[in-house]
Design a protein around this motif. Structure first.
Motif, PDB file in Angstrom:
ATOM      1  N   SER A 135      -0.368   7.130  -0.882  1.00 37.01           N
ATOM      2  CA  SER A 135       0.466   5.960  -0.625  1.00 37.01           C
ATOM      3  C   SER A 135       1.484   6.166   0.493  1.00 37.01           C
ATOM      4  O   SER A 135       1.638   5.303   1.359  1.00 37.01           O
ATOM      5  CB  SER A 135       1.202   5.568  -1.905  1.00 37.01           C
ATOM      6  OG  SER A 135       1.893   6.673  -2.441  1.00 37.01           O
ATOM      7  N   ALA A 152      -6.500   1.188  -7.592  1.00 35.54           N
ATOM      8  CA  ALA A 152      -5.123   1.482  -7.195  1.00 35.54           C
ATOM      9  C   ALA A 152      -4.418   2.268  -8.285  1.00 35.54           C
ATOM     10  O   ALA A 152      -4.542   1.967  -9.474  1.00 35.54           O
ATOM     11  CB  ALA A 152      -4.365   0.184  -6.936  1.00 35.54           C
ATOM     12  N   TRP A 193      -0.529   3.339  -9.015  1.00 39.01           N
ATOM     13  CA  TRP A 193       0.849   3.158  -8.574  1.00 39.01           C
ATOM     14  C   TRP A 193       1.554   4.500  -8.493  1.00 39.01           C
ATOM     15  O   TRP A 193       1.409   5.372  -9.348  1.00 39.01           O
ATOM     16  CB  TRP A 193       1.593   2.239  -9.546  1.00 39.01           C
ATOM     17  CG  TRP A 193       2.921   1.826  -9.002  1.00 39.01           C
ATOM     18  CD1 TRP A 193       3.203   0.733  -8.233  1.00 39.01           C
ATOM     19  CD2 TRP A 193       4.150   2.511  -9.168  1.00 39.01           C
ATOM     20  NE1 TRP A 193       4.535   0.712  -7.910  1.00 39.01           N
ATOM     21  CE2 TRP A 193       5.143   1.801  -8.468  1.00 39.01           C
ATOM     22  CE3 TRP A 193       4.525   3.682  -9.848  1.00 39.01           C
ATOM     23  CZ2 TRP A 193       6.463   2.203  -8.424  1.00 39.01           C
ATOM     24  CZ3 TRP A 193       5.845   4.084  -9.796  1.00 39.01           C
ATOM     25  CH2 TRP A 193       6.799   3.345  -9.082  1.00 39.01           C
ATOM     26  N   ASN A 253      -2.387  -5.282   4.325  1.00 36.14           N
ATOM     27  CA  ASN A 253      -2.525  -4.894   2.915  1.00 36.14           C
ATOM     28  C   ASN A 253      -3.991  -4.774   2.513  1.00 36.14           C
ATOM     29  O   ASN A 253      -4.429  -5.292   1.473  1.00 36.14           O
ATOM     30  CB  ASN A 253      -1.816  -5.891   2.004  1.00 36.14           C
ATOM     31  CG  ASN A 253      -0.808  -5.219   1.088  1.00 36.14           C
ATOM     32  OD1 ASN A 253      -0.219  -4.192   1.443  1.00 36.14           O
ATOM     33  ND2 ASN A 253      -0.610  -5.768  -0.083  1.00 36.14           N
ATOM     34  N   ARG A 306      -6.531   2.347   6.055  1.00 37.52           N
ATOM     35  CA  ARG A 306      -5.791   1.205   5.537  1.00 37.52           C
ATOM     36  C   ARG A 306      -5.038   0.490   6.648  1.00 37.52           C
ATOM     37  O   ARG A 306      -4.716   1.094   7.672  1.00 37.52           O
ATOM     38  CB  ARG A 306      -4.794   1.654   4.462  1.00 37.52           C
ATOM     39  CG  ARG A 306      -3.687   2.565   4.999  1.00 37.52           C
ATOM     40  CD  ARG A 306      -2.758   3.027   3.892  1.00 37.52           C
ATOM     41  NE  ARG A 306      -1.699   3.881   4.426  1.00 37.52           N
ATOM     42  CZ  ARG A 306      -0.717   4.399   3.696  1.00 37.52           C
ATOM     43  NH1 ARG A 306      -0.675   4.169   2.377  1.00 37.52           N
ATOM     44  NH2 ARG A 306       0.213   5.151   4.252  1.00 37.52           N
ATOM     45  N   ARG A 335       4.370   6.870  -5.478  1.00 36.77           N
ATOM     46  CA  ARG A 335       4.606   7.248  -4.084  1.00 36.77           C
ATOM     47  C   ARG A 335       4.280   8.729  -3.921  1.00 36.77           C
ATOM     48  O   ARG A 335       5.035   9.599  -4.351  1.00 36.77           O
ATOM     49  CB  ARG A 335       6.047   6.923  -3.700  1.00 36.77           C
ATOM     50  CG  ARG A 335       6.309   5.415  -3.705  1.00 36.77           C
ATOM     51  CD  ARG A 335       7.735   5.078  -3.324  1.00 36.77           C
ATOM     52  NE  ARG A 335       8.068   5.490  -1.971  1.00 36.77           N
ATOM     53  CZ  ARG A 335       7.723   4.833  -0.864  1.00 36.77           C
ATOM     54  NH1 ARG A 335       7.015   3.712  -0.952  1.00 36.77           N
ATOM     55  NH2 ARG A 335       8.095   5.278   0.308  1.00 36.77           N
ATOM     56  N   LEU A 360       0.822  -1.212   0.000  1.00 32.01           N
ATOM     57  CA  LEU A 360       0.000   0.000   0.000  1.00 32.01           C
ATOM     58  C   LEU A 360       0.854   1.258   0.000  1.00 32.01           C
ATOM     59  O   LEU A 360       0.370   2.320  -0.393  1.00 32.01           O
ATOM     60  CB  LEU A 360      -0.927  -0.003   1.211  1.00 32.01           C
ATOM     61  CG  LEU A 360      -1.987  -1.100   1.233  1.00 32.01           C
ATOM     62  CD1 LEU A 360      -2.872  -0.935   2.453  1.00 32.01           C
ATOM     63  CD2 LEU A 360      -2.822  -1.093  -0.034  1.00 32.01           C
ATOM     64  N   THR A 361       2.091   1.170   0.431  1.00 34.15           N
ATOM     65  CA  THR A 361       2.951   2.351   0.427  1.00 34.15           C
ATOM     66  C   THR A 361       3.476   2.680  -0.970  1.00 34.15           C
ATOM     67  O   THR A 361       4.090   3.730  -1.170  1.00 34.15           O
ATOM     68  CB  THR A 361       4.133   2.170   1.383  1.00 34.15           C
ATOM     69  OG1 THR A 361       4.808   0.949   1.079  1.00 34.15           O
ATOM     70  CG2 THR A 361       3.661   2.148   2.832  1.00 34.15           C
ATOM     71  N   ASN A 362       3.205   1.817  -1.938  1.00 33.93           N
ATOM     72  CA  ASN A 362       3.541   2.103  -3.332  1.00 33.93           C
ATOM     73  C   ASN A 362       2.324   2.472  -4.171  1.00 33.93           C
ATOM     74  O   ASN A 362       2.464   2.797  -5.354  1.00 33.93           O
ATOM     75  CB  ASN A 362       4.194   0.881  -3.986  1.00 33.93           C
ATOM     76  CG  ASN A 362       5.625   0.684  -3.545  1.00 33.93           C
ATOM     77  OD1 ASN A 362       6.297   1.630  -3.132  1.00 33.93           O
ATOM     78  ND2 ASN A 362       6.099  -0.545  -3.615  1.00 33.93           N
ATOM     79  N   ASN A 363       1.153   2.384  -3.564  1.00 33.42           N
ATOM     80  CA  ASN A 363      -0.084   2.584  -4.321  1.00 33.42           C
ATOM     81  C   ASN A 363      -1.037   3.526  -3.606  1.00 33.42           C
ATOM     82  O   ASN A 363      -1.293   3.363  -2.408  1.00 33.42           O
ATOM     83  CB  ASN A 363      -0.793   1.244  -4.523  1.00 33.42           C
ATOM     84  CG  ASN A 363      -0.062   0.345  -5.498  1.00 33.42           C
ATOM     85  OD1 ASN A 363      -0.255   0.424  -6.712  1.00 33.42           O
ATOM     86  ND2 ASN A 363       0.814  -0.502  -4.974  1.00 33.42           N
ATOM     87  N   ASN A 364      -1.532   4.492  -4.356  1.00 27.81           N
ATOM     88  CA  ASN A 364      -2.597   5.338  -3.858  1.00 27.81           C
ATOM     89  C   ASN A 364      -3.906   4.584  -4.069  1.00 27.81           C
ATOM     90  O   ASN A 364      -4.201   4.139  -5.187  1.00 27.81           O
ATOM     91  CB  ASN A 364      -2.636   6.650  -4.638  1.00 27.81           C
ATOM     92  CG  ASN A 364      -1.299   7.350  -4.577  1.00 27.81           C
ATOM     93  OD1 ASN A 364      -0.983   8.041  -3.626  1.00 27.81           O
ATOM     94  ND2 ASN A 364      -0.490   7.160  -5.624  1.00 27.81           N
TER      95      ASN A 364
END
Length: 127
Positions: free
Chosen positions: A53, A98, A100, A77, A72, A102, A29-33
């Motif tokens: 993200s 999602a 992608w 995840n 979240r 950051r 989730l830290t790579n996807n808004n």
């Protein structure tokens, strides 16, 4: 691309609450808004809530502000949409999406920027 699976939809009376979940696989989730959209047969798919993200900052459509909460669990995840004070006009198919990248600031609800979508879950609010 990530894979997304929504759950938690159903039928509820006006004024009630529901919580939707979106299980994410294939990336973190830290790579996807992550966003929730909704659609009815009469209307185009519209953005409802989004969580950035990196920062976890959120933004909402005016129609749901103060009633819906996106959150979240990075550990699980999973993305959630807590819907309170539901109205008949909230009835729709709700989709998890999602994008992608950051980001610290939640990006716009531009549908073409979201590269992964779930199949949707139906929410029906009765009067």
């Amino acid at each position: 691309q990530v894979q997304l699976v929504e759950s938690g939809g159903g039928s509820v009376e006006a004024g009630g609450s529901l919580t939707l979940s979106c299980g994410v696989s294939g990336d973190t989730l830290t790579n996807n808004n992550m966003a929730w959209f909704r659609q009815t047969p009469e209307n185009e798919r519209e953005g409802v809530a989004i969580i950035a993200s990196v920062s976890g900052d959120t933004r909402y459509a005016d129609s749901v502000k103060g009633r819906f909460i996106i959150s979240r669990s990075i550990t699980n995840n999973t993305v959630y949409l807590k819907m309170n004070g539901l109205k008949v006009e909230d009835s729709a198919i709700y989709y998890c999406a999602a994008m992608w990248g950051r980001f610290n600031v939640p990006p716009p609800f531009t549908r073409m920027n979201f590269n992964s979508w779930g199949r949707g879950t139906q929410v029906t609010v009765s009067s």
